[in-house]
Design a protein around this motif. Structure first.
Motif, short mmCIF file in Angstrom:
data_model
loop_
_atom_site.label_atom_id
_atom_site.label_comp_id
_atom_site.label_asym_id
_atom_site.label_seq_id
_atom_site.Cartn_x
_atom_site.Cartn_y
_atom_site.Cartn_z
N ILE A 194 0.79 -1.05 -0.06
CA ILE A 194 0.02 0.11 0.14
C ILE A 194 0.87 1.08 0.04
CG2 ILE A 194 -1.89 -1.11 1.13
CD1 ILE A 194 -1.09 0.23 3.73
N VAL A 195 0.38 2.31 -0.73
CA VAL A 195 1.21 3.60 -0.78
C VAL A 195 0.25 4.70 -0.19
CG1 VAL A 195 2.22 5.15 -2.24
CG2 VAL A 195 2.21 2.82 -2.89
N SER A 196 0.65 5.28 0.90
CA SER A 196 0.06 6.21 1.54
C SER A 196 0.52 7.50 1.70
CB SER A 196 -0.34 5.58 2.86
OG SER A 196 -0.86 4.53 3.17
N PRO A 197 -0.07 8.62 1.37
CA PRO A 197 0.13 9.93 1.60
C PRO A 197 0.25 10.18 3.40
CG PRO A 197 -1.77 10.07 0.41
CD PRO A 197 -1.65 8.52 0.89
N THR A 198 0.73 11.27 3.63
CA THR A 198 0.83 11.55 5.20
C THR A 198 -0.69 11.52 5.67
OG1 THR A 198 0.89 13.73 4.88
CG2 THR A 198 3.01 12.67 4.91
N PRO A 199 -0.96 11.57 6.93
CA PRO A 199 -2.30 11.78 7.47
C PRO A 199 -2.76 13.07 6.88
CG PRO A 199 -1.28 10.60 9.13
CD PRO A 199 -0.01 10.94 7.94
N ASP A 200 -1.95 14.10 7.10
CA ASP A 200 -2.53 15.59 6.72
C ASP A 200 -2.87 15.58 5.47
OD1 ASP A 200 -1.98 16.61 9.41
OD2 ASP A 200 -0.30 17.54 8.95
N GLN A 201 -2.00 14.82 4.37
CA GLN A 201 -2.41 15.09 2.94
C GLN A 201 -3.76 13.89 2.90
OE1 GLN A 201 1.27 13.29 1.85
NE2 GLN A 201 1.90 15.07 1.01
N GLN A 202 -3.95 13.06 3.49
CA GLN A 202 -5.22 12.40 3.29
C GLN A 202 -6.30 12.99 3.94
OE1 GLN A 202 -4.07 8.95 5.94
NE2 GLN A 202 -3.52 7.64 4.28
N ILE A 203 -6.03 13.83 4.80
CA ILE A 203 -7.30 14.73 5.27
C ILE A 203 -7.69 15.60 4.20
CG2 ILE A 203 -8.00 16.70 7.02
CD1 ILE A 203 -6.36 15.06 8.99
N ALA A 204 -6.55 16.35 3.61
CA ALA A 204 -6.67 16.93 2.34
C ALA A 204 -7.40 16.52 1.28
CB ALA A 204 -5.54 17.77 1.99
N ALA A 205 -7.07 15.29 0.94
CA ALA A 205 -7.60 14.66 -0.12
C ALA A 205 -9.16 14.34 0.26
CB ALA A 205 -6.69 13.21 -0.24
N SER A 206 -9.46 14.03 1.38
CA SER A 206 -10.81 13.80 1.87
C SER A 206 -11.78 15.09 1.46
CB SER A 206 -10.88 13.47 3.12
OG SER A 206 -12.45 13.42 3.62
N ALA A 207 -11.20 16.33 1.75
CA ALA A 207 -11.81 17.44 1.37
C ALA A 207 -11.99 17.60 -0.21
CB ALA A 207 -10.93 18.69 1.88
N GLY A 208 -11.00 17.21 -0.91
CA GLY A 208 -10.86 17.21 -2.27
C GLY A 208 -11.82 16.18 -3.01
N LEU A 209 -12.12 15.08 -2.34
CA LEU A 209 -12.98 14.24 -2.77
C LEU A 209 -14.21 14.31 -3.10
CD1 LEU A 209 -13.54 11.08 -3.75
CD2 LEU A 209 -13.75 10.60 -1.25
N LYS A 210 -14.90 15.39 -2.08
CA LYS A 210 -16.12 16.05 -1.96
C LYS A 210 -16.30 16.97 -3.09
CE LYS A 210 -16.62 15.33 2.96
NZ LYS A 210 -15.28 14.69 3.49
N ARG A 211 -15.20 17.55 -3.49
CA ARG A 211 -15.23 18.48 -4.81
C ARG A 211 -14.83 18.01 -6.08
NH1 ARG A 211 -11.74 21.10 -1.31
NH2 ARG A 211 -10.24 21.32 -2.87
N GLY A 212 -14.87 16.38 -6.04
CA GLY A 212 -14.69 15.71 -7.35
C GLY A 212 -13.08 15.75 -7.88
N LEU A 213 -12.51 15.79 -6.84
CA LEU A 213 -10.78 15.94 -7.19
C LEU A 213 -10.12 14.77 -6.76
CD1 LEU A 213 -10.16 19.84 -5.95
CD2 LEU A 213 -10.69 19.08 -8.08
N ILE A 214 -9.22 14.26 -7.45
CA ILE A 214 -8.28 13.21 -7.15
C ILE A 214 -6.93 13.70 -6.63
CG2 ILE A 214 -6.90 11.19 -8.05
CD1 ILE A 214 -9.08 11.05 -10.30
N ALA A 215 -6.28 13.22 -5.38
CA ALA A 215 -5.26 13.80 -4.76
C ALA A 215 -4.13 13.67 -5.62
CB ALA A 215 -4.94 12.94 -3.63
N GLU A 216 -3.04 14.66 -5.65
CA GLU A 216 -1.85 14.59 -6.63
C GLU A 216 -1.04 13.28 -6.18
OE1 GLU A 216 0.50 17.99 -6.49
OE2 GLU A 216 -1.22 19.31 -7.05
N ARG A 217 -1.17 12.84 -4.77
CA ARG A 217 -0.61 11.51 -4.29
C ARG A 217 -1.68 10.89 -3.88
NH1 ARG A 217 2.80 12.84 -7.13
NH2 ARG A 217 4.92 13.45 -6.82
#
Length: 537
Positions: free
Chosen positions: A369-392
């Motif tokens: 498994i490849v994981s961003p940091t918890p802070d990046q995961q939190i930011a990615a969760s907010a992006g998911l709600k806006r239809g965005l895929i995380a850079e990592r």
């Protein structure tokens, strides 16, 4: 009577004919629907399973694609091995055999984070942590001291038919309530809060989130994700296995069991409505106009479609239907890329490990498994709600054919499977072309010591995105339903249609990943639903 034919080297059953009536109709031939049908057929009920696709198995299927056998979803199984279903139905006699996966997972980050290796052995896992960070090893022991009793409690609860008395009796008899405080406390907290309270480092927290609440579509800081922290402990208790021949070996064995006990499995049979009146079901309607009469209907597909669309006008379910209609529809958020490759990718962080920490022969056995940091995961969760895929993004990478030679696409070649989390159905800018999915493989290659060689070795590949799952698996908006509540919800009987499997319409039941105890290749929901039906009749 059915016969077998050979297709791509795999024995496939000829579909049964559609009977005009049955004791029980199960809508949906995923592994939960088949498990429910298996128990009911064993009890002597005449059962027919109706599956819209040309093959039963649902998202647990293994299919022919890109010149190989590929799993629709991840091939690692844990909870079904703790459910008792394999033994109770003697699925080994129907072709199911498991291979143990150890180590159970390898966790890496996008930067220079340490590698987290979880073995079935607690001592070996702790020893590996101690080589990197003695404080992390001590924190892991503190975590397990609290988590293991609660994990045993969860395993006991999921094995009982969830009427409140039976669950409580199971808890008291088997666990004497050890760990009950965790089930009361952790569901109110976030994963980050729970794991950091033991002093676990961020790279362990990130890996735990990726294999836990991230699969539910939730960020590590979301309230209620704390119960997901039990995943680490549960794997130590149960282990991880892969069925020989792919994940689809489970529904295939269940399908054979159903037929061996007189049940029928009809594929290409898409249900589009119910016959119900007077507060009772009477049968189902198919897209081609055919009907099957039955006084017990089990829905193993998305409950929203059944409760909102198919029960319109049924007075007994009016209140339930209004509640479901008022709730927003969920969007799918997972994608999967499969490729036939001749090079085995190794992340640089894994390649740098000493042989006595992770032997080279085992480096491609478990899922990485490849994981961003918890802070990046939190930011990615907010992006998911806006239809965005995380850079990592968060990735699951495995090579099923390394452990299971029956999955090999040919000499010198392997199947590479890459699951990508949080790829929204409603993607900003829309889905189109193959550049984005191929980019996910390029991203993984960028952290591998042989990345260019991996990309050059790809013989063929395909990607499944949420729109593809909607089109090919009849998953509305690409969403795979998942039980929305935790163990305490089942103990207290909240949302009874999901935690108790019964609806206000007599004879109508729900099963599947949307019901207790939840999604994944588990099967406990199917068994529990069958027990509920048999207990009432």
């Amino acid at each position: 009577m059915t016969a077998d034919v050979t297709a791509a080297g795999v024995r496939l059953p000829v579909p049964d004919s559609l009977p005009p009536r049955a004791d029980v109709v199960v809508i949906g031939g995923g592994h939960n629907g088949l498990a429910c049908a298996a128990y009911l057929a064993r009890a002597g009920r005449s059962v027919v399973v109706l599956e819209a696709r040309g093959q039963a198995g649902g998202c647990a299927s293994t299919v022919d694609a890109i010149g190989a056998r590929v799993n629709i979803c991840n091939c690692d199984h844990t909870m079904i091995r703790a459910s008792g279903i394999v033994e109770e139905l003697d699925l080994a006699a129907h072709g199911l055999r498991y291979l143990d996966v150890d180590p159970m997972l390898i966790g890496v980050g996008w930067a220079d984070e340490p590698v987290f290796i979880q073995w079935r052995s607690i001592e070996r896992t702790v020893d590996g942590l101690a080589r990197v960070d003695p404080a992390a090893a001590d924190a892991y022991r503190r975590y397990l001291d609290v988590a293991l009793p609660a994990a045993k409690l969860v395993l006991a609860v999921q094995g009982g038919r969830p009427t409140t008395p039976s669950i409580v009796a199971t808890v008291v008899a088997r666990q004497r309530l050890r760990g009950a405080n965790v089930l009361l406390d952790w569901p109110r907290r976030s994963l980050v809060d729970v794991l950091t309270s033991f002093g676990l480092p961020s790279w362990v927290v990130a890996a735990t989130h990726t294999v836990g609440p991230a699969v539910w579509g939730l960020g590590p800081d979301a309230p209620g994700t704390g119960l997901g922290a039990l995943g680490l402990a549960i794997r130590h208790l149960v282990g991880v296995g892969r069925p020989v021949g792919g994940s689809g070996a489970v529904p295939a064995a269940l399908e054979r069991y159903v037929r061996a006990h007189g049940g029928r499995v009809v594929t290409g049979a898409r249900v589009t409505g119910l016959d119900a009146n007077g507060g009772r079901v009477h049968g189902v309607r198919l897209a081609d106009g055919r009907r099957v009469t039955a006084h017990t209907i089990v829905n193993a597909t998305d409950p929203r479609t059944l409760l909102v669309d198919w029960l319109a006008g049924e007075h007994a379910a009016a209140r339930l239907r209004r509640r479901w209609a008022a709730a927003p529809a969920e969007d799918g958020y997972e994608s999967k890329l499969d490729a036939v490759v001749t090079a085995l990718p190794t992340p640089r962080a894994v390649a740098a490990l000493p042989e006595d920490v992770l032997p080279e022969a085992l480096r491609h056995v478990p899922t990485t498994i490849v994981s961003p940091t918890p802070d990046q995961q939190i930011a990615a969760s907010a992006g998911l709600k806006r239809g965005l895929i995380a850079e990592r993004p968060m990735f699951f990478l495995n090579l099923p054919s390394v452990l299971d030679q029956t999955m090999s696409p040919g000499p010198g070649a392997h199947v590479l499977s890459q699951e990508i989390l949080w790829t929204p159905w409603a993607l900003a800018g829309g889905w189109g072309g193959r550049a984005l999915p191929w980019g996910w493989l390029e991203q993984y290659a960028s952290i591998c010591e042989n990345g260019p060689e991996l990309l050059a070795s790809v013989r063929d590949w395909r990607a499944m995105t949420p729109p593809d799952y909607e089109r090919e698996f009849y998953l509305t908006r690409g969403y795979v339903p998942s039980f929305p509540d935790g163990v305490m919800s089942a103990l207290l009987g909240r949302r009874r249609e999901l935690s108790r499997y019964k609806t206000p319409v007599a004879g109508l039941y729900l099963t599947g990943g949307a019901t207790f105890p939840g999604a994944g290749v588990w099967g406990a929901s199917g068994r529990n639903t069958a027990r509920t039906i048999l207990g009432r009749h």
